[in-house]
Write an enzyme that holds these catalytic residues in place. Structure first.
Site, PDB file in Angstrom:
ATOM      1  N   GLU A  18      -4.682  32.101  -0.466  1.00  0.00           N
ATOM      2  CA  GLU A  18      -5.627  32.198  -1.571  1.00  0.00           C
ATOM      3  C   GLU A  18      -6.905  32.954  -1.196  1.00  0.00           C
ATOM      4  OE1 GLU A  18      -4.207  28.313  -4.115  1.00  0.00           O
ATOM      5  OE2 GLU A  18      -5.850  28.030  -2.709  1.00  0.00           O
ATOM      6  N   VAL A  19      -6.720  34.181  -0.756  1.00  0.00           N
ATOM      7  CA  VAL A  19      -7.864  35.013  -0.363  1.00  0.00           C
ATOM      8  C   VAL A  19      -8.436  35.644  -1.638  1.00  0.00           C
ATOM      9  CG1 VAL A  19      -8.669  36.810   1.216  1.00  0.00           C
ATOM     10  CG2 VAL A  19      -6.670  35.452   1.821  1.00  0.00           C
TER      11      VAL A  19
END
Length: 480
Positions: free
Chosen positions: A152-153
């Site tokens: 989840e960058v």
């Protein structure tokens, strides 16, 4: 539908310590139970509970104390004595909230308003994560497996330096992600050549096989594909795992969930939801081609969705779910035999924590059982319509509306009845809350009890308190 039992591979339980870190004594009791349930190892996500030193000391939690070095070593030693390995998880790209929230680290954010994503263009950022990794590895003697996060960058590519980088021909956000993770993985391998590196897979799901092959990650990392839903798409998941294998990453992991993935503020765990997730994972394992080497499964138990979100379910209310999920993997289904094993090991009458019978017996079979029972009772009270919708009942809306309160024109007889009912509910809640607090501080820091109460109880209690105070003020003006 019955599947084969989970194939050969490790069964890890995820300990998310970025919220409600258990007291060391309780942690030992949990590890003891995990060993009885057939767990092979722990995937430990410390975040600010880790005793960082030097320039990183500011990362340590301040609201609740971080574990000491001695406690971290003791936890590992105890886990090893029970036949379990400990794999630390250090975030190195996304979910860096516990680092980037600190003012001295603000300049390392990808964008100013995204606290979780590291700017991949600053060499200082790589040095930072490598120092974090170094301190964690050194406090885990003999470590041979490390998880580097990288899920989840958010907002990657939105920073000014990234936008400039992306203007060059052939530069993509996918390559931006891969280049940073490859740089970190190579740096780790240079210092610890023997280290097996695991990473979350979600940022790679949309990438082509060719992109992955050309990334430089092949041979450096093992992807861990996570899906916590009860209706996990089996065909899509099998296809993803086989894509990673075809790209040269044949060693892969699965990640399921036993708590912390229903909603961000869930208080009581639903066992069936998580058992269903594991039934789907069994179908995935049964459908993989022989070339895919499934190294194991991490059964995640999230304590927060991210560092800055509220607490998810505490461990005691989730232990029946964890036991049921493990037995589902071991039996290939949640059979009568699996159900019986759970109730026997935990000493409970039902696998849904809300259906357990109350007991006065000691909770030696079920560490934290008394707290689980109290939370279920309090949660039921908090969610009762009479209390949760007290302001909407006929008498409050009919005789003590905002109009009445503002003008101090009330019917004393009815408003005193409303006051009496509200006061009765408040007393009931207060009694339950004190019991929960008293039990919770035996297992968790005082700060966890305070946060849990403010999160779950205060929003329900506040309207009742306002009503009793307002009625007192209004009646004083109308009764001689």
């Amino acid at each position: 539908m019955k599947c084969d039992p989970w194939p050969k591979g490790k069964k890890l339980v995820h300990l998310d310590l970025k919220g409600a870190p258990p007291r060391v004594e309780y942690l030992r009791r949990l590890i003891e139970l995990f060993s009885q349930l057939g767990v092979d190892g722990l995937l430990v996500e410390y975040e600010d509970a880790f005793p960082y030193e030097g320039e990183l000391k500011l990362l340590q939690a301040t609201v609740q104390p971080a574990y000491s070095q001695e406690e971290v070593l003791s936890m590992q030693e105890f886990a090893r004595s029970k036949g379990m390995e400990v794999i630390p998880l250090v975030q190195t790209f996304g979910h860096m909230e516990f680092v980037l929230k600190h003012r001295p680290m603000w300049h390392l954010r990808e964008t100013s308003h995204c606290v979780g994503t590291l700017n991949p263009h600053r060499e200082e950022g790589v040095k930072l994560v490598m120092e974090m990794v170094r301190q964690v590895v050194e406090l885990h003697p003999g470590l041979d497996t490390l998880h580097i996060g990288a899920d989840e960058v958010y907002m990657l590519g939105e920073g000014e330096e990234s936008k400039l980088w992306l203007t060059s021909p052939g530069h993509t956000v996918e390559q931006l992600f891969l280049s940073h993770v490859t740089k970190v993985a190579k740096a780790i391998k240079e210092v610890w050549p023997h280290m097996t590196i695991i990473m979350w897979d979600d940022m790679m799901r949309g990438m082509s096989q060719d992109t992955l092959k050309a990334s430089g990650l092949v041979g450096l990392v093992q992807p861990m594909l996570w899906d916590y839903t009860p209706n996990l798409d089996v065909d899509k998941t099998v296809s993803l795992l086989q894509k990673y294998c075809s790209a040269g990453m044949a060693d892969v992991w699965a990640a399921s969930s036993f708590k912390g993935s229903t909603s961000v503020y869930t208080c009581v765990t639903c066992t069936q939801r998580h058992v269903d997730n594991h039934l789907q994972w069994l179908k995935v394992a049964a459908s993989l081609s022989p070339g895919v080497n499934l190294k194991g499964i991490a059964i995640t138990g999230w304590q927060r969705y991210d560092h800055l979100s509220v607490l998810c379910e505490l461990m005691p209310v989730a232990l029946p779910s964890l036991a049921a999920c493990l037995q589902t993997l071991l039996h290939g289904q949640f059979s009568a035999e699996a159900h019986s094993k759970v109730t026997e090991v935990l000493g409970i009458s039902a696998v849904e924590v809300e259906a357990m019978e109350r007991t006065s017996a000691a909770d030696s079979l079920f560490p934290g059982r008394r707290l689980a029972e109290l939370i279920v009772e309090l949660n039921s009270l908090l969610n009762s319509e009479d209390i949760r919708f007290f302001e909407s009942n006929m008498f409050v809306r009919g005789w003590f509306s905002p109009y009445h309160r503002q003008r101090r024109t009330v019917t004393p007889l009815i408003t005193m009845q409303i006051h009496s009912q509200a006061a009765t509910y408040l007393a009931m809640l207060q009694q339950k809350v004190e019991s929960v607090r008293e039990e919770m501080v035996h297992l968790y820091p005082e700060s966890t009890a305070q946060e849990w109460i403010e999160e779950h109880v205060s929003p329900v209690v506040a309207p009742l308190q306002r009503i009793t105070e307002d009625i007192g003020a209004c009646v004083k003006e109308m009764v001689p």
